[in-house]
Scaffold this motif. Structure first.
Motif, mmCIF file in Angstrom:
data_model
loop_
_atom_site.group_PDB
_atom_site.id
_atom_site.type_symbol
_atom_site.label_atom_id
_atom_site.label_comp_id
_atom_site.label_asym_id
_atom_site.label_seq_id
_atom_site.Cartn_x
_atom_site.Cartn_y
_atom_site.Cartn_z
ATOM 1 N N ASN A 1 0.875 -1.072 -0.055
ATOM 2 C CA ASN A 1 -0.167 -0.012 0.016
ATOM 3 C C ASN A 1 0.886 1.216 -0.055
ATOM 4 N N ARG A 2 1.826 1.312 0.768
ATOM 5 C CA ARG A 2 2.782 2.521 0.889
ATOM 6 C C ARG A 2 3.609 2.534 -0.444
ATOM 7 N N ARG A 3 3.867 1.476 -1.053
ATOM 8 C CA ARG A 3 4.684 1.759 -2.392
ATOM 9 C C ARG A 3 3.709 2.358 -3.394
ATOM 10 N N ILE A 4 2.525 2.091 -3.499
ATOM 11 C CA ILE A 4 1.449 2.316 -4.254
ATOM 12 C C ILE A 4 1.356 3.936 -3.923
ATOM 13 N N GLU A 5 1.271 4.221 -2.720
ATOM 14 C CA GLU A 5 0.860 5.570 -2.244
ATOM 15 C C GLU A 5 2.110 6.585 -2.856
ATOM 16 N N TYR A 6 3.488 6.195 -2.953
ATOM 17 C CA TYR A 6 4.454 6.731 -3.491
ATOM 18 C C TYR A 6 4.181 7.012 -5.010
ATOM 19 N N MET A 7 3.793 5.775 -5.577
ATOM 20 C CA MET A 7 3.634 5.514 -7.037
ATOM 21 C C MET A 7 2.689 6.498 -7.619
ATOM 22 N N ARG A 8 1.461 6.877 -7.068
ATOM 23 C CA ARG A 8 0.378 7.589 -7.579
ATOM 24 C C ARG A 8 0.935 8.943 -7.432
ATOM 25 N N ASN A 9 1.984 9.383 -6.651
ATOM 26 C CA ASN A 9 2.160 11.020 -6.691
ATOM 27 C C ASN A 9 3.687 10.976 -7.144
ATOM 28 N N PHE A 10 4.000 10.531 -8.144
ATOM 29 C CA PHE A 10 5.162 10.866 -8.944
ATOM 30 C C PHE A 10 6.561 10.063 -7.898
ATOM 31 N N GLY A 11 6.207 9.439 -7.015
ATOM 32 C CA GLY A 11 7.320 8.980 -6.089
ATOM 33 C C GLY A 11 7.751 9.761 -4.966
ATOM 34 N N HIS A 12 6.940 11.150 -5.018
ATOM 35 C CA HIS A 12 7.297 12.120 -4.077
ATOM 36 C C HIS A 12 7.423 11.542 -2.433
ATOM 37 N N ASP A 13 8.553 12.113 -1.919
ATOM 38 C CA ASP A 13 8.621 11.722 -0.329
ATOM 39 C C ASP A 13 9.078 13.053 0.021
ATOM 40 N N GLY A 14 8.067 14.064 0.202
ATOM 41 C CA GLY A 14 8.456 15.274 0.584
ATOM 42 C C GLY A 14 8.536 15.994 -0.727
ATOM 43 N N PRO A 15 8.840 17.513 -0.764
ATOM 44 C CA PRO A 15 8.783 18.382 -2.061
ATOM 45 C C PRO A 15 10.258 17.882 -2.747
ATOM 46 N N GLU A 16 11.314 17.562 -2.032
ATOM 47 C CA GLU A 16 12.531 17.364 -2.973
ATOM 48 C C GLU A 16 13.080 16.049 -2.887
ATOM 49 N N ASN A 17 12.522 14.933 -2.455
ATOM 50 C CA ASN A 17 12.785 13.703 -2.535
ATOM 51 C C ASN A 17 12.032 12.728 -3.187
ATOM 52 N N TYR A 18 12.370 11.660 -3.611
ATOM 53 C CA TYR A 18 11.382 10.646 -4.374
ATOM 54 C C TYR A 18 12.039 9.420 -4.038
ATOM 55 N N ARG A 19 10.972 8.286 -4.037
ATOM 56 C CA ARG A 19 10.956 7.049 -3.799
ATOM 57 C C ARG A 19 10.655 6.317 -4.674
#
Ligand SMILES: Cc1ncc(COP(=O)(O)O)c(C=O)c1O
Length: 356
Positions: free
Chosen positions: A191-209
């Motif tokens: 679920n967490r992985r998809i949550e990042y995936m649906r928002n460009f991978g954003h982990d905060g404004p400047e980081n990506y997962r």
């Protein structure tokens, strides 16, 4: 449609906040309320049910062949191909129109990574039998549960089965958010992985997962869902009443309904009929259309006919798909309309059988 003033009350709040998208308060509220209503652990509201299927395939990192049903809407197959996997069709059960679990094993190869089955017309697949084969061969299971809002199996929401279930909240569905869909999984990490995936991978404004895409949905769509959710029970009940009334009116009709598993509760989202001959489907459809009553040949033709799936055959599906017609069923459908529809159908049947 919900009452306009109830939607307008939500619009007022949106205008005041000026928060339109990007996980806004209404999206969060809808997710929370849907989880509670459906009794599921995780649910992510997405932009549509097709994207939900693509997120499911992508997040499970599926490769190679995916075993699937030829009797579904095109999105079930196209999302497999879009994600660069190969759909391998396993035929359906004659009685339920769902993927036949007894035939899955024959089609498993060293390239098979998953099973993607549709609970067609909101009618649960034999999830126990499918899971058994999947466990034996270490395959993932995705359910296209686009039609399933309110359906359950063994007293639990049907969305709780498989590694991931996907929902569609498209305007034509029993619970709708105009456009919209969801992924539901009991695995928090997934679920967490998809949550990042649906928002460009954003982990905060400047980081990506990881790699992401835009699968978000908006406050305006969530507002429609919040309005409609209040009426979910009423909508489900009215469908059931309408289905039972069609059963009564059409008891003399020479057609069958799909079989439902003993432990399953369906949501009556569609009213499919299986006729003996395709000619009856065509005659009845035409007779109704003369009176401006519109039915759908769901799901016709068989997905094996698509020109991008290679040469595949599913004889049961190919034989059945031309013989199925879905009658009109919607919240405001009146008994008097159902009586008119039934009378046209019975009259057309009489005419048709006298010709056959
Ligand atoms: C079985 C099935 N799967 C997937 C979809 C796609 O859903 P959406 O229209 O929300 O993309 C639909 C219907 O629209 C459907 O009927």
């Amino acid at each position: 449609m919900p009452p306009a003033e109830e939607y307008q009350a939500y619009l007022k709040g949106i205008w005041e906040r000026e928060w339109l998208t990007n996980n806004g308060p209404l999206v969060q509220e809808l997710e929370k309320k849907l989880k509670k209503y459906l009794e599921v652990d995780n649910l992510l509201f997405l932009n549509n049910g097709t994207a939900a299927l693509q997120f499911a395939i992508r997040s499970l990192q599926l490769k190679g062949e995916i075993i699937t049903t030829p009797f579904s809407y095109i999105a079930t197959t196209s999302s497999i191909v879009w994600e660069r996997c190969r759909p391998v069709f396993v035929d359906i059960e004659q009685e339920s129109l769902n993927l036949n679990p007894a035939l899955i094993e024959n089609s498993i190869t060293s390239d098979t990574s998953a099973i993607l089955a549709t609970h067609i017309f909101g009618n649960p697949c034999d999830v126990d039998a499918i899971q058994k084969v999947a466990n034996k061969h270490n395959l993932k299971v995705i359910y296209d549960a686009a039609h399933c809002f309110g359906s359950s199996y063994k007293g639990r929401s049907i969305y709780r089965y498989g590694d991931i279930s996907t929902a569609s909240f498209h305007a034509t569905k029993l619970f709708q958010t105009v456009e919209g869909g969801a992924v539901i999984t009991s695995e928090s990490e997934l679920n967490r992985r998809i949550e990042y995936m649906r928002n460009f991978g954003h982990d905060g404004p400047e980081n990506y997962r990881g790699v992401g895409i835009n699968g978000k949905n908006s406050e305006l769509h969530a507002a429609m869902g919040l309005c409609n959710l209040v009426y979910a029970e009423r909508i489900l009940n009215s469908r059931k009443m309408q289905s039972l009334y069609y059963d009564k009116l059409l008891s003399e009709l020479n057609a069958k309904k799909p079989a439902v598993l003993q432990d399953a509760d369906i949501n009556y989202s569609y009213y499919p009929l299986i006729f003996e001959h395709e000619s009856m489907v065509v005659d009845i459809k035409n007779a109704l259309e003369k009176d401006e009553i519109f039915t759908r040949r769901y799901f016709y033709p068989s997905l094996t006919q698509l020109d991008y799936v290679g040469e595949q055959t599913s004889p049961v599906c190919s034989e059945l798909a031309p013989r199925i017609l879905c009658l009109p069923i919607y919240y405001d459908l009146q008994e008097s309309d159902q009586e008119r529809i039934a009378s046209i159908i019975l009259h057309a049947q009489h005419h048709c059988t006298s010709i056959i």
